[in-house]
Design a protein around this motif. Structure first.
Motif, short mmCIF file in Angstrom:
data_model
loop_
_atom_site.label_atom_id
_atom_site.label_comp_id
_atom_site.label_asym_id
_atom_site.label_seq_id
_atom_site.Cartn_x
_atom_site.Cartn_y
_atom_site.Cartn_z
N MET A 1 10.53 6.20 3.70
CA MET A 1 10.81 5.96 5.10
C MET A 1 9.72 6.63 5.93
SD MET A 1 14.19 6.89 7.33
CE MET A 1 14.06 8.61 6.98
N VAL A 2 9.20 5.88 6.90
CA VAL A 2 8.20 6.40 7.82
C VAL A 2 8.76 6.21 9.23
CG1 VAL A 2 5.85 6.18 8.70
CG2 VAL A 2 6.33 5.74 6.27
N GLY B 1 0.81 -1.21 0.00
CA GLY B 1 0.00 0.00 0.00
C GLY B 1 0.84 1.26 0.00
N LEU B 2 1.87 1.28 0.81
CA LEU B 2 2.75 2.45 0.87
C LEU B 2 3.49 2.63 -0.45
CD1 LEU B 2 3.72 4.75 2.66
CD2 LEU B 2 5.49 3.22 3.54
N GLY B 3 3.91 1.52 -1.05
CA GLY B 3 4.57 1.59 -2.35
C GLY B 3 3.64 2.16 -3.41
N SER B 4 2.41 1.71 -3.41
CA SER B 4 1.42 2.21 -4.36
C SER B 4 1.15 3.70 -4.16
CB SER B 4 0.13 1.40 -4.23
OG SER B 4 -0.85 1.87 -5.12
N LEU B 5 0.99 4.09 -2.91
CA LEU B 5 0.73 5.50 -2.58
C LEU B 5 1.88 6.40 -3.03
CD1 LEU B 5 -1.05 7.62 -1.13
CD2 LEU B 5 0.23 7.07 0.94
N PHE C 1 10.68 1.11 6.40
CA PHE C 1 11.44 1.46 5.22
C PHE C 1 10.90 0.62 4.06
CE2 PHE C 1 14.06 1.82 8.93
CZ PHE C 1 14.80 2.98 8.76
N VAL C 2 10.72 1.24 2.91
CA VAL C 2 10.30 0.52 1.71
C VAL C 2 11.23 0.94 0.59
CG1 VAL C 2 8.43 0.11 0.05
CG2 VAL C 2 7.89 0.47 2.48
#
Length: 164
Positions: free
Chosen positions: A101-102, A80-84, A110-111
């Motif tokens: 990074m969150v 989801g974070l990657g898509s966003l 980290f993604v």
């Protein structure tokens, strides 16, 4: 505390799949502060995990497992974070997203892009050294990116389905 390294579910796989398991195991065991790791395909499916069948109930006293203890939860969050972030980059004409990074009160996420839309996600402790984690993630991506073919992704997906 480090996440549990992958063990039995890596057996019976091709040498490339075993090499990726080995790289993930080294990442988890060698880098302080990592709680859990997930490699996710472009379609959001879990390919590799540091704790494929471990739940919060199985964590040691005082130890926190990954998000709700499930590697599937981490995979969902990473996807989801990657898509966003990819959507945001397109809207801003920012090019490809390399890393996200969150930082949170109780941890960091980290993604990092691997290849063909695949992602490496790391959930870490709040006191982790972010530079060290990002560096080791980049090493993993550099080593794993060229071997993560469609055939290997399919093999890894099937091996994760047999564990779940």
């Amino acid at each position: 505390m480090n996440a549990q390294a992958p063990t039995a579910y890596g057996q019976g796989l091709s040498s490339q799949a075993r090499n990726l398991h080995w790289l993930l195991t080294n990442l988890v065991e060698e880098v302080p502060g990592i709680r859990s790791v997930a490699v996710v395909s472009s379609d959001g499916l879990l390919l590799l995990s540091s704790d494929p069948d471990r739940s919060q109930d199985e964590a040691q006293p005082g130890e926190r497992a990954g998000p709700r203890g499930s590697s599937a939860d981490l995979a969902t969050i990473v996807s989801g974070l990657g898509s966003l972030t990819n959507g945001a980059a397109k809207l801003m004409d920012g090019g490809a997203v390399k890393q996200t990074m969150v930082t949170m009160d109780e941890g960091s996420l980290f993604v990092m892009s691997i290849s063909d839309g695949s992602l490496l996600g790391v959930h870490a402790t709040p006191d982790c050294d972010m530079n060290v984690i990002a560096y080791h993630m980049a090493l993993f991506v550099g080593r794993a990116g060229h071997v993560l073919t469609p055939e290997l992704r399919s093999e890894l997906r099937k091996s994760m389905e047999s564990v779940q």
